[in-house]
Design a protein around this motif. Structure first.
Motif, short mmCIF file in Angstrom:
data_model
loop_
_atom_site.label_atom_id
_atom_site.label_comp_id
_atom_site.label_asym_id
_atom_site.label_seq_id
_atom_site.Cartn_x
_atom_site.Cartn_y
_atom_site.Cartn_z
N LYS A 63 5.77 0.09 -6.22
CA LYS A 63 4.39 -0.16 -5.81
C LYS A 63 3.56 -0.71 -6.96
CE LYS A 63 0.33 2.14 -3.81
NZ LYS A 63 -0.19 3.40 -3.23
N LYS A 64 3.70 -0.08 -8.11
CA LYS A 64 2.95 -0.51 -9.29
C LYS A 64 3.36 -1.92 -9.71
CE LYS A 64 1.75 0.98 -13.99
NZ LYS A 64 1.96 2.04 -15.02
N GLY A 65 4.66 -2.19 -9.71
CA GLY A 65 5.14 -3.50 -10.11
C GLY A 65 4.65 -4.61 -9.21
N PRO A 122 6.96 4.79 -6.63
CA PRO A 122 5.71 4.44 -7.33
C PRO A 122 5.89 3.28 -8.31
CG PRO A 122 6.58 6.53 -8.14
CD PRO A 122 7.38 6.17 -6.94
N ILE A 123 7.10 3.14 -8.88
CA ILE A 123 7.36 2.03 -9.81
C ILE A 123 7.33 0.70 -9.06
CG2 ILE A 123 9.07 1.02 -11.37
CD1 ILE A 123 10.06 3.88 -11.94
N SER A 141 -1.89 -8.99 -9.28
CA SER A 141 -3.05 -9.05 -10.16
C SER A 141 -2.86 -10.11 -11.24
CB SER A 141 -3.29 -7.68 -10.82
OG SER A 141 -3.64 -6.72 -9.86
N ASN A 165 0.81 -1.21 0.00
CA ASN A 165 0.00 0.00 0.00
C ASN A 165 0.85 1.26 0.00
OD1 ASN A 165 -2.38 -1.48 0.04
ND2 ASN A 165 -2.44 -1.56 2.27
N ASP A 166 1.95 1.24 0.73
CA ASP A 166 2.79 2.43 0.84
C ASP A 166 4.22 1.99 1.15
OD1 ASP A 166 3.68 5.02 1.02
OD2 ASP A 166 2.95 5.34 3.07
N ASN A 193 1.97 -4.64 -7.24
CA ASN A 193 0.53 -4.84 -7.37
C ASN A 193 0.15 -5.46 -8.71
OD1 ASN A 193 -1.16 -3.63 -4.98
ND2 ASN A 193 0.58 -2.27 -5.23
N GLN A 194 0.90 -5.12 -9.76
CA GLN A 194 0.65 -5.77 -11.05
C GLN A 194 0.98 -7.26 -10.97
OE1 GLN A 194 2.73 -3.86 -14.25
NE2 GLN A 194 1.22 -2.23 -14.46
#
Length: 354
Positions: free
Chosen positions: A218-220, A215-216, A226, A186-187, A222-223
């Protein structure tokens, strides 16, 4: 103890909490309506004051006559101490109270509860001193499948101190790990990002670089999660759609459903599979059906059009679902997996049919 019956009893208790919690205003009401039935489900005779002892005396230091709400006494030994709070109270600020009680008795386990959440403690870190963090935390309204066998170990018929203790360490540290990873997803913290950068980035790990990559990262992460979820859903999809389900008659008040050119898309089938995942602990999955038509994709209980649960609408640029609740609530979605975000509402619709 029959495992299926035990599981059903726990789920009924969860529904009871949801139904009653808004009408319970005191600690005593919480005890009698929620907490005592929980321990009765665990096989203890809550009306036997020698086994399920109310107001158990637990002297603390120089203070005498300190009482804990309940003690479960087995073979003459107080084995489990229970501190009860009102369902309206969060549990975090009360841990120290049970901590004081624990060290004054021969008990091996402490349970802190407000009737909805149950925190289980023991003395993994230091003998005869209750750990600061629980090894098992259960929300009775949202109990996980993997928690039911752990809870079953506390049933009177199964109770074995050594068996529970042997699994408590793994449970505690698995829980801590999952909480840590959830927080980082999350953070992400600076230390976490810096550690991962050490594996993927050869340049200097300056504060500016860390902020750039945060942010990269975090995005990575979570991707990745998913993608793994979608892979599992896709695998389930290949095995879950039977010939019978493919041949189910469609519905749109029996008009569109007779059209032979209706094609059930992979996205619609994925929506159906996600609903199976959502409802697997609420109903037997052989009660869940779908029917396709031109206007929308219908998911039904018992293959009964009067018991439609939700409708999925797809067009070129968007997706939405409509729930068969009081207000026919509509949620806009980006992709089928987003249906999972509305699990509670979907379960509520099905529960109303039961």
């Amino acid at each position: 103890m029959e495992s299926e019956k035990f599981q059903d009893t726990l789920k009924q208790l969860g529904k009871r909490v949801i139904e009653l919690k808004d009408d319970i205003g005191t600690e005593e009401a919480t005890k009698t309506s929620l907490i005592m039935p929980f321990f009765s489900a665990l096989g203890y005779d809550i009306f036997n004051p020698t086994e399920f002892v109310p107001e158990f005396t637990a002297d603390v230091g120089i203070k005498k006559g300190e009482k804990v709400d309940y003690a479960i006494v087995l073979d003459g030994i107080p084995t489990i101490l229970i501190e009860a709070k009102s369902i309206n109270e969060p549990l975090t600020k009360h841990d120290s109270q049970l901590f004081r009680y624990f060290g004054t008795t021969m008990s091996k386990f402490g349970i802190l509860t407000n009737g909805e959440e149950y925190k289980f403690f023991t003395d993994l870190d230091e003998p005869n001193k209750m750990d600061l963090s629980p090894f098992l935390t259960i929300d009775i309204t949202n109990i996980k499948d993997n928690q039911i066998p752990e809870l079953a170990k506390f049933h009177k018929d199964n109770f074995d101190v050594d068996k529970i203790t042997s699994s408590a360490a793994e449970l505690k540290y698995l829980s801590s790990l999952k909480n840590y990873l959830t927080s980082e997803l999350n953070d992400p913290t600076e230390d976490f990002v810096k550690y991962l950068l050490g594996e993927i980035y050869d340049g200097m790990k300056t504060k500016q670089t860390i902020e750039k990559f945060k942010p990269i990262i975090k995005k990575g992460l979570n991707q990745l999660i998913s993608e793994r979820v979608n892979d599992k859903l896709s695998a389930a999809l290949k095995t879950s759609v039977s010939v019978e389900e493919r041949d189910n008659p469609s519905d749109s008040d029996t008009t569109d459903s007779s059209d032979n050119d209706i094609i059930t898309t992979p996205e619609e089938l994925e929506s159906y599979t996600i609903c199976k995942v959502v409802l697997k602990d609420t109903i037997p999955l052989d009660r869940l059906f779908y029917r396709d038509n031109r206007s929308y994709f219908n998911i039904l209980l018992d293959n009964n059009i009067r018991k439609w649960i939700l409708r999925v609408y797809f067009n070129t640029n968007s997706m939405k679902i409509e729930l068969n609740d009081e207000n026919h609530t509509v949620y806009e979605l980006k992709e089928p997996i987003d249906i999972y975000n509305h699990s509670k509402e979907i379960i509520g619709v099905v529960t109303n049919f039961l």
